[in-house]
Write a protein that holds these residues in place. Structure first.
Motif, short mmCIF file in Angstrom:
data_model
loop_
_atom_site.label_atom_id
_atom_site.label_comp_id
_atom_site.label_asym_id
_atom_site.label_seq_id
_atom_site.Cartn_x
_atom_site.Cartn_y
_atom_site.Cartn_z
N LEU A 1 0.90 -1.20 -0.06
CA LEU A 1 -0.01 0.05 0.01
C LEU A 1 0.80 1.28 0.12
CD1 LEU A 1 -2.82 1.32 0.09
CD2 LEU A 1 -2.82 1.20 2.64
N THR A 2 2.00 1.06 0.44
CA THR A 2 2.74 2.39 0.93
C THR A 2 3.34 2.79 -0.70
OG1 THR A 2 3.45 1.78 3.06
CG2 THR A 2 4.80 3.52 1.79
N ALA A 3 3.84 1.66 -1.14
CA ALA A 3 4.21 1.95 -2.51
C ALA A 3 3.11 2.44 -3.64
CB ALA A 3 4.68 0.56 -3.24
N LEU A 4 1.86 1.98 -3.40
CA LEU A 4 0.82 2.31 -4.30
C LEU A 4 0.50 3.85 -3.86
CD1 LEU A 4 -1.44 1.97 -6.30
CD2 LEU A 4 -3.01 1.06 -4.45
N LEU B 1 0.30 12.66 -8.98
CA LEU B 1 -0.64 13.93 -8.77
C LEU B 1 0.54 15.12 -8.55
CD1 LEU B 1 -2.99 12.89 -5.87
CD2 LEU B 1 -3.27 13.21 -8.38
N SER B 2 1.81 15.01 -8.64
CA SER B 2 2.67 15.91 -8.62
C SER B 2 3.28 16.48 -9.83
CB SER B 2 4.00 15.36 -7.75
OG SER B 2 3.54 15.06 -6.42
N VAL B 3 2.04 16.92 -10.54
CA VAL B 3 2.48 17.62 -11.64
C VAL B 3 2.13 19.13 -11.84
CG1 VAL B 3 2.02 15.16 -12.95
CG2 VAL B 3 -0.14 16.71 -12.51
N PHE C 1 -1.52 14.38 -1.73
CA PHE C 1 -2.01 13.29 -1.25
C PHE C 1 -1.12 12.59 -0.26
CE2 PHE C 1 -2.37 8.58 -1.59
CZ PHE C 1 -3.65 8.08 -1.49
N HIS C 2 -1.70 12.23 0.90
CA HIS C 2 -0.94 11.58 1.98
C HIS C 2 -1.19 10.11 2.20
CE1 HIS C 2 0.72 11.09 6.01
NE2 HIS C 2 1.34 12.36 5.92
N GLY D 1 -4.93 10.52 3.14
CA GLY D 1 -5.62 10.69 1.91
C GLY D 1 -5.41 12.05 0.93
N LEU D 2 -6.19 12.14 -0.11
CA LEU D 2 -6.34 13.45 -0.74
C LEU D 2 -6.83 14.58 -0.12
CD1 LEU D 2 -5.79 14.20 -3.75
CD2 LEU D 2 -8.15 13.92 -4.23
#
Length: 449
Positions: A18-21, A29-31, A109-110, A114-115
């Motif tokens: 899950l951490t990798a996901l 999202l970092s765009v 996103f953390h 979450g978002l």
């Protein structure tokens, strides 16, 4: 269950953590397109904690007013102090739920939380949200129609004990209300009935109005109506910013008490209801406070009456004891007082009699002397008058005439006044001063006049 399908899938044999996901999601999202983006949204659930401002951003359907998009957002303390000061200076108000704002934020996103959207700037010119604007429009319309103050002008009973409740049957707010109402140490005897209604979503206004109509049909059975709903997201309270529902409550024949959401939540119903309280529990506390206040007044009156009666009885007992102690000696004391008054009256009467009789005796003595003098004077005067009359009588009497040389001639005892009364041979008697002469008539001579 067919397990062979999973055996043939290579991805199943190579799972990721899950951490990798979440890390992959963060990278995606970092765009630039999702960083420092200006967007418009309505604020909901604004909450300041530890210097940070947490909120929920909403976008609503223009026709129905229902949320179509939600996102969590935060303004960290290092930005919030400046942004809040600028926003207050420009608009005159702090960040509150219901405002529509224009803000600049970056999507974050953390892996745990979450978002969310991290806000770095707010445009103060874009201030009032659609929710607040719609509230104002509803209130202005109700005011123009002359119904805004109707329910608020109703007089709530001093102690409303018969409560009609509009709430969802399974809502925690209703449970809190009932628990507070019926477990309070005052043990006030409330009569409470639930009129169930949907308290969230598009069906809520119509459902609440139907419950109110059912209460109005039993108007004489209730003292007031209570509309309660527990806390939640501010966006869930949109159903209470409804014109038809607000108009219905404004014209309701019973006082309406509204306890919806949290203390920070405000809806149109709060402006038209007879009483607005913070929460369902606060609604119960308000009802209990009315009852306990009246009960306190009654207890004070009862206590005052008891104290007055106790004091009166104590006074009467004291008087009774006093009179009981005096009663054996009362006749003797009364006789002694009467005897003393009698002696005093006798002495007074004697003194008064002496003082009154002495002057009267003096006046009688004077009057007796005066009467004697008056009698002597009267006798003397009468004696003088008699003497005078005696002299007159003597002066005019026949004897006085005879003494002057006259005589009286009578015939048969009658004075002779004319010679015509005589005849020859008759006997006449002549009376003189010193005797009488009897003569016989021999001749009668008549003098010619």
């Amino acid at each position: 269950m067919n397990l062979s399908a999973y055996a043939d899938d290579d991805s199943v044999s190579r799972p990721v953590g899950l951490t990798a996901l979440t890390a992959a999601i963060t990278r995606r999202l970092s765009v630039p397109e999702l960083q420092n983006v200006w967007l418009t949204a309505e604020l909901s659930d604004v909450n300041v904690r530890g210097g940070h401002c947490y909120m929920e951003l909403l976008e609503k359907n223009p026709s129905s007013g229902q949320p179509v998009a939600k996102a969590r957002a935060v303004i960290w303390a290092n930005y919030f102090t400046r942004i809040n000061a600028e926003f207050r200076a420009a608009t005159g108000q702090p960040f509150t739920s219901g405002m529509k704002v224009m803000l600049r934020g970056s999507v974050s996103f953390h892996s745990l939380y979450g978002l969310s959207i991290v806000v770095s700037a707010v445009n103060p010119a874009y201030t009032m949200g659609d929710l607040e604007q719609r509230r104002r429009e509803i209130l202005m319309r109700l005011k123009r129609e002359g119904v805004l103050e109707l329910n608020r002008s109703l007089t709530c009973p001093t102690v409303p004990l018969r409560i009609a409740v509009v709430s969802a049957p399974t809502a925690a707010g209703f449970g809190d209300f009932a628990n507070q109402l019926f477990t309070h140490p005052s043990h006030l005897r409330f009569t409470c009935r639930l009129f169930p209604a949907v308290m969230q979503g598009e069906q809520a206004p119509g459902s609440i109005m139907a419950a109110l109509d059912a209460i109005a049909g039993e108007y004489d059975l209730w003292d007031c109506a209570v509309i309660i709903r527990g806390g939640g997201a501010s966006s869930d309270l949109a159903a209470f910013d409804n014109y038809d529902l607000a108009s219905h409550i404004a014209q309701f024949p019973l006082p309406v008490i509204v306890g919806i959401g949290h203390e920070r939540d405000v809806t149109v119903l709060d402006y038209v209801a007879n009483m607005r309280v913070k929460t369902p529990t606060a609604a119960a506390e308000w009802l209990i406070a009315r009852g306990t206040e009246a009960l306190g007044r009654l207890q004070f009156i009862a206590s005052s009456m008891l104290q007055s009666l106790t004091d009166r009885i104590a006074g009467c007992r004291s008087q009774l004891a006093h009179y009981s102690a005096m009663l054996p000696m009362a006749p003797t004391n009364a006789i002694a007082r009467c005897d003393s008054r009698l002696r005093q009256a006798t002495m007074t009467l004697a003194g008064i009699g002496g003082r009154r009789i002495a002057p009267e005796l003096t006046r009688l003595t004077h009057k007796a002397e005066a009467i004697k003098v008056a009698a002597d004077n009267l006798i003397a005067r009468q004696k003088d008058r008699l003497n005078n009359r005696e002299g007159l009588i003597d002066a005019y009497s026949p004897m006085a005439t005879l003494r002057r040389g006259y005589s009286i001639t009578s015939v048969d005892g009658h004075a002779l006044t004319s010679v015509n009364d005589l005849t020859t041979g008759r006997t006449i008697t002549t009376t003189l001063a010193d005797g009488t002469i009897t003569s016989s008539i021999t001749n009668i001579h008549v003098t010619e006049s």
